[in-house]
Design a protein around this motif. Structure first.
Motif, PDB file in Angstrom:
ATOM      1  N   ILE A   1       0.837  -1.205   0.000  1.00 19.17           N
ATOM      2  CA  ILE A   1       0.000   0.000   0.000  1.00 19.17           C
ATOM      3  C   ILE A   1       0.872   1.254   0.000  1.00 19.17           C
ATOM      4  O   ILE A   1       0.599   2.224  -0.715  1.00 19.17           O
ATOM      5  CB  ILE A   1      -0.957  -0.019   1.207  1.00 19.17           C
ATOM      6  CG1 ILE A   1      -1.962  -1.167   1.067  1.00 19.17           C
ATOM      7  CG2 ILE A   1      -1.697   1.316   1.314  1.00 19.17           C
ATOM      8  CD1 ILE A   1      -2.830  -1.386   2.288  1.00 19.17           C
TER       9      ILE A   1
ATOM     10  N   SER B   1       2.433   1.852  -3.352  1.00 19.61           N
ATOM     11  CA  SER B   1       1.457   2.270  -4.358  1.00 19.61           C
ATOM     12  C   SER B   1       1.302   3.784  -4.430  1.00 19.61           C
ATOM     13  O   SER B   1       0.753   4.302  -5.409  1.00 19.61           O
ATOM     14  CB  SER B   1       0.097   1.617  -4.076  1.00 19.61           C
ATOM     15  OG  SER B   1      -0.515   2.182  -2.927  1.00 19.61           O
TER      16      SER B   1
ATOM     17  N   SER C   1      -0.210  -0.194  -6.964  1.00 17.39           N
ATOM     18  CA  SER C   1      -1.555   0.378  -6.880  1.00 17.39           C
ATOM     19  C   SER C   1      -2.564  -0.519  -7.601  1.00 17.39           C
ATOM     20  O   SER C   1      -3.702  -0.680  -7.142  1.00 17.39           O
ATOM     21  CB  SER C   1      -1.576   1.788  -7.470  1.00 17.39           C
ATOM     22  OG  SER C   1      -1.174   1.766  -8.829  1.00 17.39           O
TER      23      SER C   1
ATOM     24  N   VAL D   1      -3.321  -3.375  -5.313  1.00 18.75           N
ATOM     25  CA  VAL D   1      -4.259  -2.952  -4.263  1.00 18.75           C
ATOM     26  C   VAL D   1      -5.682  -2.940  -4.810  1.00 18.75           C
ATOM     27  O   VAL D   1      -6.631  -3.394  -4.140  1.00 18.75           O
ATOM     28  CB  VAL D   1      -3.870  -1.558  -3.729  1.00 18.75           C
ATOM     29  CG1 VAL D   1      -4.944  -1.021  -2.789  1.00 18.75           C
ATOM     30  CG2 VAL D   1      -2.531  -1.613  -2.992  1.00 18.75           C
TER      31      VAL D   1
ATOM     32  N   THR E   1      -7.005  -6.471  -5.107  1.00 22.03           N
ATOM     33  CA  THR E   1      -7.396  -6.975  -3.786  1.00 22.03           C
ATOM     34  C   THR E   1      -8.736  -6.406  -3.357  1.00 22.03           C
ATOM     35  O   THR E   1      -9.603  -7.123  -2.837  1.00 22.03           O
ATOM     36  CB  THR E   1      -6.316  -6.619  -2.740  1.00 22.03           C
ATOM     37  OG1 THR E   1      -5.053  -7.127  -3.177  1.00 22.03           O
ATOM     38  CG2 THR E   1      -6.657  -7.213  -1.387  1.00 22.03           C
TER      39      THR E   1
END
Length: 287
Positions: A31, A34, A260, A263, A266
């Protein structure tokens, strides 16, 4: 604190520590990266804020990659239906039951590389599949199966269906076999047909496994990687969202945007799984 509680906490400490080191910390690190423009080399992390996420939402490249995953969603749904159908059929008294169970399960036991090599030869120009179509006088349907941009994703999604069919089948078959025999005896006494038995007994009794398979489908559809990467390397419009992430990180050295995108992947899985769980709970409340 008694001695037993100390041992319990000691045994819990090890998996929690491993989960923290190899699970939670990498996610936090992902995170953080990103929001940077890190290129994977050196220790300089240039903070760019939300620029990476803005790039993802504005660029059609990433939306096209996500669109490719929809082919695998369709094939996954078809796979679930076929697997459930044959699980129901083979749960009855059927000749050659063990042979067909092995036939469904075998593709799932073959490695991705072996599957790719098999279908690369099978679907090559003037290969076995083309020869089969010629023999059946269907040569007008022959195309470049792994090179035609209009056909390649359908081909790859079909290969994925064939390979993963056995996993869905064995889940459904095991769930059907665990249904208490009393239900089957009642259906036999009442003279219920196979369709009536499936509708009123089999499906309601296996809903938990169907829900589990839907979760696995969501994860599998979003994380498709091996088949398109090995067979086409994402060329001819076959780049999935995970293949695109890998190319960003390891080929273009854009680890910030790749992080990113990871993320976002996910979050998509979490949101879709949460929605599916909401629908499941809502359906349970209505009952």
């Amino acid at each position: 604190m008694n001695k037993s509680n100390k041992w319990v906490r000691l045994f819990l400490a090890v998996p929690i520590l491993l989960l923290t080191i190899f699970g939670i910390l990498p996610i936090i690190n992902l995170i953080v990266i990103s929001f940077t423009s890190w290129n994977g080399m050196g220790s300089e992390f240039n903070w760019v804020g939300w620029d990476n996420y803005t790039t993802l939402f504005k660029s059609p490249v990433y939306w096209n990659a996500l669109r490719v995953n929809l082919y695998y969603l369709v094939s996954g749904i078809i796979q679930m239906v076929i697997a459930y159908y044959f699980a129901v059929i083979l749960s009855e008294k059927t000749r050659g039951k063990n042979f067909f169970k092995s036939l469904f399960l075998l593709p799932s036991l073959i490695s991705s590389m072996a599957v790719a090599m098999i279908f690369r030869l099978f679907l090559s120009p003037k290969g076995a599949f083309d020869q089969l179509l010629i023999f059946l006088h269907l040569d007008k349907w022959i195309t470049f199966w792994l090179g035609n941009p209009d056909q390649v994703n359908i081909t790859l999604a079909s290969i994925s269906l064939w390979r993963n069919l056995g996993i869905s089948f064995i889940l459904y078959y095991g769930a059907i076999q665990s249904i208490p025999r009393d239900y089957n005896d009642v259906c036999l006494i009442d003279g219920a047909s196979l369709w009536q038995k499936t509708k009123w007994i089999t499906i309601p009794q296996t809903m938990k496994v169907i829900y589990l398979n839907c979760i696995l489908l969501i994860i599998g559809v979003i994380s498709v990687f091996d088949i398109p990467f090995i067979l086409t390397n994402g060329s001819n419009g076959s780049t999935t969202i995970v293949v695109q992430t890998m190319k960003l990180a390891f080929e273009q050295k854009k680890y910030g945007i790749a992080s990113s995108l990871s993320v976002c992947i996910t979050l998509i899985i979490v949101l879709l799984s949460g929605f599916l769980n909401y629908v499941k709970n809502k359906g349970g409340q209505k009952k």
